[in-house]
Motif scaffolding. Sequence first.
Motif, PDB file in Angstrom:
ATOM      1  N   ILE A 153       0.839  -1.212   0.000  1.00 51.43           N
ATOM      2  CA  ILE A 153       0.000   0.000   0.000  1.00 51.43           C
ATOM      3  C   ILE A 153       0.867   1.253   0.000  1.00 51.43           C
ATOM      4  N   SER A 154       1.920   1.259   0.822  1.00 48.11           N
ATOM      5  CA  SER A 154       2.789   2.439   0.888  1.00 48.11           C
ATOM      6  C   SER A 154       3.506   2.676  -0.439  1.00 48.11           C
ATOM      7  N   PRO A 201      -0.874   8.929  -4.677  1.00 50.63           N
ATOM      8  CA  PRO A 201      -1.836   8.787  -3.576  1.00 50.63           C
ATOM      9  C   PRO A 201      -3.276   8.590  -4.045  1.00 50.63           C
ATOM     10  N   LYS A 202      -3.559   8.942  -5.310  1.00 49.18           N
ATOM     11  CA  LYS A 202      -4.923   8.782  -5.830  1.00 49.18           C
ATOM     12  C   LYS A 202      -5.270   7.321  -6.097  1.00 49.18           C
ATOM     13  N   ASP A 227      -6.005  -5.855  -6.478  1.00 45.58           N
ATOM     14  CA  ASP A 227      -6.662  -4.928  -7.400  1.00 45.58           C
ATOM     15  C   ASP A 227      -6.274  -3.506  -7.014  1.00 45.58           C
ATOM     16  N   VAL A 228      -6.159  -2.637  -7.999  1.00 51.17           N
ATOM     17  CA  VAL A 228      -5.948  -1.216  -7.718  1.00 51.17           C
ATOM     18  C   VAL A 228      -7.082  -0.414  -8.351  1.00 51.17           C
ATOM     19  N   LEU A 229      -7.497   0.648  -7.664  1.00 49.08           N
ATOM     20  CA  LEU A 229      -8.563   1.519  -8.149  1.00 49.08           C
ATOM     21  C   LEU A 229      -7.935   2.800  -8.677  1.00 49.08           C
ATOM     22  N   VAL A 230      -8.135   3.048  -9.980  1.00 47.43           N
ATOM     23  CA  VAL A 230      -7.520   4.197 -10.659  1.00 47.43           C
ATOM     24  C   VAL A 230      -8.625   5.156 -11.105  1.00 47.43           C
ATOM     25  N   PRO A 231      -8.456   6.469 -10.912  1.00 52.39           N
ATOM     26  CA  PRO A 231      -9.503   7.423 -11.327  1.00 52.39           C
ATOM     27  C   PRO A 231      -9.724   7.387 -12.838  1.00 52.39           C
ATOM     28  N   PHE A 232     -10.932   7.763 -13.244  1.00 48.12           N
ATOM     29  CA  PHE A 232     -11.210   7.933 -14.664  1.00 48.12           C
ATOM     30  C   PHE A 232     -10.360   9.083 -15.214  1.00 48.12           C
ATOM     31  N   LYS A 276      -2.337  -0.154 -18.404  1.00 50.24           N
ATOM     32  CA  LYS A 276      -1.122  -0.956 -18.564  1.00 50.24           C
ATOM     33  C   LYS A 276       0.090  -0.228 -17.977  1.00 50.24           C
ATOM     34  N   GLN A 277       0.159   1.071 -18.191  1.00 52.55           N
ATOM     35  CA  GLN A 277       1.276   1.839 -17.646  1.00 52.55           C
ATOM     36  C   GLN A 277       1.244   1.873 -16.114  1.00 52.55           C
ATOM     37  N   VAL A 278       0.042   1.988 -15.552  1.00 50.82           N
ATOM     38  CA  VAL A 278      -0.102   1.949 -14.093  1.00 50.82           C
ATOM     39  C   VAL A 278       0.382   0.608 -13.557  1.00 50.82           C
ATOM     40  N   GLU A 279      -0.040  -0.453 -14.206  1.00 48.07           N
ATOM     41  CA  GLU A 279       0.347  -1.800 -13.783  1.00 48.07           C
ATOM     42  C   GLU A 279       1.864  -1.971 -13.819  1.00 48.07           C
ATOM     43  N   GLU A 280       2.488  -1.547 -14.918  1.00 48.64           N
ATOM     44  CA  GLU A 280       3.940  -1.701 -15.051  1.00 48.64           C
ATOM     45  C   GLU A 280       4.699  -0.842 -14.040  1.00 48.64           C
ATOM     46  N   LYS A 281       4.195   0.364 -13.779  1.00 49.25           N
ATOM     47  CA  LYS A 281       4.878   1.256 -12.845  1.00 49.25           C
ATOM     48  C   LYS A 281       4.853   0.682 -11.423  1.00 49.25           C
TER      49      LYS A 281
END
Length: 393
Positions: free
Chosen positions: A319-320, A327-328, A348-353, A360-365
């Motif tokens: 989480i950290s 932080p979003k 699972d991660v919750l990403v804003p619209f 995919k970029q969020v996942e890789e980062k």
Amino acid sequence: MVGLLAKIFIKHSEDTSSPQVRQAYGMLCGLVGICLNIFLFCGKFLAGTISRSVSITADAINNLSDAASSAVMLFGFKMAGAEPDPGHPFGHGRIEYISGLIVSGAILIMAYELVKSSVEKIINPERVEYSTLTLIILVVSIAVKLYMCFYNRSIGKKVDSSAMLATATDSFSDSIATFVVLIAAIVEKLSNLQIDGYCGVLVGVFIFIAGITAARDTLNPLLGQPPAPEFVEQIKTLVIAHPEVLGIHDLIVHDYGPGRQMISLHAEVPAEGDILKLHDAIDNIEHELKRELRCDAVIHMDPVVTMDEQVQLLKEKTISLIHAVDPKISMHDFRVVAGPTHVNLIFDVLVPFQYHLTDKQVEEKIKETVKKEMGEEYFCAINVDKGYVGEQE
């Protein structure tokens, strides 16, 4: 007046969350609107005919269309209150939104006709003769329309009706329009300036803007807007109040019309708990949501390991690291599958619209950050979610 009529004719008028009470309010406001608008039409048409004012006559026709709009609202509430049937198992509540959209369309049509007739008056000006009776009729009309705006807005907020709020917007725009006509009448009566046509154009533009606003407010529920934050908070507070629930996520509110919501959510429960007792608790929560918020609920149980200290440490660390990325972004459904050579972190991660990175970029980062900070033996299996309640869950 409307408040008094509601107390006389509507049983349990304070229970505005009841579909029957909402329907009664809608039909009452529709009937009052029809009567008042016909009264205004007759007065303004008489004044417009006597004074030969295109703006007053157009305003009178606008009131006639408002009477038709009130009839549409009355019909919409009547149809929206119909019981579910095999063809419409979730009821007919969205008809209320459609009736509000029809009212908005009527506003736009009248705006167009008013601007058109006013431009013709500018091209071919004609002296307008205003009498004292005409001015009195206009002042009375403004007062009546402001009253209609007040009771439609007040009751519309009370029963959460976009159709009533659209009617309130229409009534307010009408009062402004009539006020402009009144100013034009006074100016022409006291001087030789012929501004009737110009005022008509100004009124038409104002009514057009009001129509666009009302249309947006009725289209959003039909297209699928997020629920009100207060409603979301009520759901969360009610569910979390049960000690068996550790957290909730993936909350979705399905809106089939005011007072006809269905919700689904995932409730995190201790993996070590008694499955029968947890299931019973979830059933009780579903019944409580039905009773307190008048919405049907389907709750999925997500087991969460709470007794394994190593899993808790990995969860907190993950989480950290996710919050360090942004932080979003929030996390849920965390599981650990350990092997002899590596450890799988599944979550699972919750990403804003409209986030600036693709899923995919969020996942890789996140994967790169976890490997860099926790070690090459940690592998992430990530599912990217979107929030459906207009905020991070």
